[in-house]
Design an enzyme around this catalytic site. Structure first.
Site, PDB file in Angstrom:
ATOM      1  N   LYS A 106       5.443   8.816   9.856  1.00 50.53           N
ATOM      2  CA  LYS A 106       4.516   9.018   8.735  1.00 50.53           C
ATOM      3  C   LYS A 106       3.142   8.485   9.069  1.00 50.53           C
ATOM      4  CE  LYS A 106       3.959   9.189   3.885  1.00 50.53           C
ATOM      5  NZ  LYS A 106       3.110  10.334   4.217  1.00 50.53           N
ATOM      6  N   LYS A 130       2.292  -1.065  10.411  1.00 50.99           N
ATOM      7  CA  LYS A 130       2.030  -1.163   8.970  1.00 50.99           C
ATOM      8  C   LYS A 130       3.283  -0.804   8.174  1.00 50.99           C
ATOM      9  CE  LYS A 130      -2.033   0.221   7.400  1.00 50.99           C
ATOM     10  NZ  LYS A 130      -3.165   1.019   6.866  1.00 50.99           N
ATOM     11  N   LYS A 155       0.057   9.649  13.481  1.00 52.01           N
ATOM     12  CA  LYS A 155      -1.317   9.897  13.035  1.00 52.01           C
ATOM     13  C   LYS A 155      -1.742  11.250  13.565  1.00 52.01           C
ATOM     14  CE  LYS A 155      -4.536   7.701  10.689  1.00 52.01           C
ATOM     15  NZ  LYS A 155      -4.281   6.754   9.594  1.00 52.01           N
ATOM     16  N   THR A 208      -4.493   2.073  -2.781  1.00 50.59           N
ATOM     17  CA  THR A 208      -4.902   1.147  -1.720  1.00 50.59           C
ATOM     18  C   THR A 208      -5.626  -0.053  -2.338  1.00 50.59           C
ATOM     19  OG1 THR A 208      -5.086   3.002  -0.202  1.00 50.59           O
ATOM     20  CG2 THR A 208      -6.154   0.959   0.465  1.00 50.59           C
ATOM     21  N   ASN A 231     -13.551   5.005  -1.768  1.00 49.16           N
ATOM     22  CA  ASN A 231     -12.201   5.034  -2.353  1.00 49.16           C
ATOM     23  C   ASN A 231     -11.617   3.640  -2.446  1.00 49.16           C
ATOM     24  OD1 ASN A 231     -11.873   7.801  -2.699  1.00 49.16           O
ATOM     25  ND2 ASN A 231     -11.478   8.060  -0.507  1.00 49.16           N
ATOM     26  N   SER A 290       2.458   6.618  -1.112  1.00 50.90           N
ATOM     27  CA  SER A 290       2.852   7.879  -0.461  1.00 50.90           C
ATOM     28  C   SER A 290       4.367   7.927  -0.299  1.00 50.90           C
ATOM     29  CB  SER A 290       2.222   7.991   0.931  1.00 50.90           C
ATOM     30  OG  SER A 290       1.002   8.657   0.870  1.00 50.90           O
TER      31      SER A 290
END
Ligand code: NAD
Length: 417
Positions: free
Chosen positions: A69, A93, A105, A189, A220, A348
């Site tokens: 992911k 992470k 990624k 986030t 953001n 997510s």
């Protein structure tokens, strides 16, 4: 920093963690390179009828705990090595947050802000046609990243479904609510950063209610954390962005500042405040400093000037290795990106879980409560490692992630114990 340097630095971080933990060299050998990286040339018809090609990558690093992911970025500075380093960091992470994922990624070398929307759509669709055998709801689940958003995810999802005859929308996250997205993804986030800031304040004996916070960046992440931290009782006294900076001793009105930025494109000129530079922001006598704009901002000389007892990384890689060393030497609590800004990928994950459960919908309240649990538990686990090894929270996060990965690899028989 070049993509190659970034890749080598990330490898070195992993190597050092494996060595400190006393794991075998085999663990490092498995983690030092991505499992595979696909290169895709995307042919696009430009508005004048000519054909242009764009180069993209998808890198899958290590799937110890579940499917790969990670986001997809559209940016002119994308390189293969940068994408690969970012995939490695996603593995770390996801491990820190306790998510059942490996790291991945993607990136396409293009400047979507300088291209017509029809070309951006062709790039998104062509990229997915190139990767369609590599991604899927149980193999690799992409999401938005720099310069990509729910609209781009909508195109990518549509192309994937059409070209594979699939019906499962969980192959992408960061979708619009209408297409199976999740409540609260936009601010996730920032909210996650606010939760770990609360935990850091507890450890440092700083009262969150009334705590003074300075934030670099009001996009953001910066905006999200400003709203979230205010709702937890803290006071945002300073913000900088690309247009300038604003300072108000009594605290900024974050809602009004947001409206102002939407209307004027930046914080500069916001009434009733004192102007501020980035340099001044970093040196303010605040309780919490949150770099939430760019990488490489806290260099060693900047770190020497910091007066805040707590630095929480909202951006990815805002501190150089030398800057991190200075913060550690000065005893400043430094909460690293792989922990602090993991709220986005965590929500997510919730979106993916919803989709895998036949499209069950979670309320915003459930999302926030679950996010709080994940962030708080990850913070506690990282702190336990930083105490056990007597290292900074930053190093503790790498040790915790690599230890979880190494243990999983041993349990699965990838490497001997
Ligand atoms: P964004 O483009 O929405 O906002 C970036 C902000 O930084 C803007 O306010 C911009 O004006 C400001 N900025 C740019 N140059 C600056 C400068 N020289 N000085 C001060 N401010 C400057 O981006 P974002 O999505 O908020 O991402 C910010 C960082 O957080 C990036 O490192 C990104 O990789 C990371 N991140 C984002 C998410 C997410 O969910 N969006 C998740 C994890 C990490």
């Amino acid at each position: 920093m070049t993509g190659q340097e970034f890749f080598r630095d990330t490898q070195e971080t992993i190597r050092a963690a494996v060595a400190k933990l006393g794991h075998s060299e085999g663990v490092y050998k498995v983690l030092r390179n991505p499992r595979r990286t696909l290169e895709v040339h995307i042919a696009v018809t430009m508005p004048d009828g000519s054909v242009e090609t764009f180069l993209g990558y998808r890198s899958q690093h290590a799937a110890v705990f579940g499917p790969y992911k990670g986001g997809i970025r559209f940016h002119p500075s994308v390189t293969k090595e940068e994408v690969e380093a970012l995939a490695m960091l996603m593995t770390l992470k996801n491990a820190v947050l306790g998510l059942p994922y490996g790291g991945a990624k993607g990136g396409v070398i293009c400047d979507p802000n300088a291209l017509p929307l029809s070309v951006v759509e062709q790039i998104a669709r062509g990229y997915v046609r190139g990767l369609r055998d590599m991604i899927g709801p149980e193999t690799d689940i992409p999401a938005p990243d720099v310069n990509t958003n729910a609209r781009v995810m909508g195109w990518m999802l549509d192309e994937y479904l059409k070209s594979t005859n699939a019906i499962n929308f969980s192959v992408f996250t960061g979708k619009s609510l209408n297409l199976g997205g999740i409540e609260g993804r936009a601010g996730a986030t920032g909210l996650g950063i606010a939760y770990v800031t609360r935990e850091a304040c507890k450890v440092r004996g700083v009262e969150l209610k009334g705590a003074r916070v300075a934030i670099q960046g009001f996009g953001n992440v910066g905006r999200g954390v400003a709203h979230a931290i205010t709702s937890l009782g803290a006071k945002v006294v300073a913000v900088t962005d690309i247009t300038g900076g604003v300072y108000r001793e009594e605290g900024l009105d974050v809602a009004k500042l947001t409206e102002y930025v939407q209307a004027h494109g930046g914080v500069a000129g916001f009434p009733g405040v004192e102007p501020l530079t980035n340099e001044q922001l970093f040196a303010l006598p605040v309780d919490v400093l949150i770099p939430a704009a760019l990488e490489g901002q806290i260099t060693a000389p900047v770190a020497e000037q910091i007066k805040a007892p707590i630095v929480v990384e909202g951006a990815n890689g805002p501190t150089t290795p030398e800057g991190a060393q200075v913060l550690a030497d000065r005893g400043i609590m430094h909460v690293p990106d792989i922990l602090a800004n993991g709220g986005g990928v965590t929500v997510s994950y919730f979106e993916w879980v919803q989709g895998q459960q036949g499209g069950l919908r979670w309320s915003a309240e459930t999302v926030h409560r679950q996010l709080d649990t994940y962030m708080t538990e990850a913070f506690a686990a990282v702190r336990a490692y930083s105490q056990r090894y007597n290292v900074s929270m930053r190093e503790g996060a790498y040790l915790y992630a690599v230890d979880r990965l190494a243990t999983g690899m041993i349990e699965r028989g990838w490497v001997p114990s």
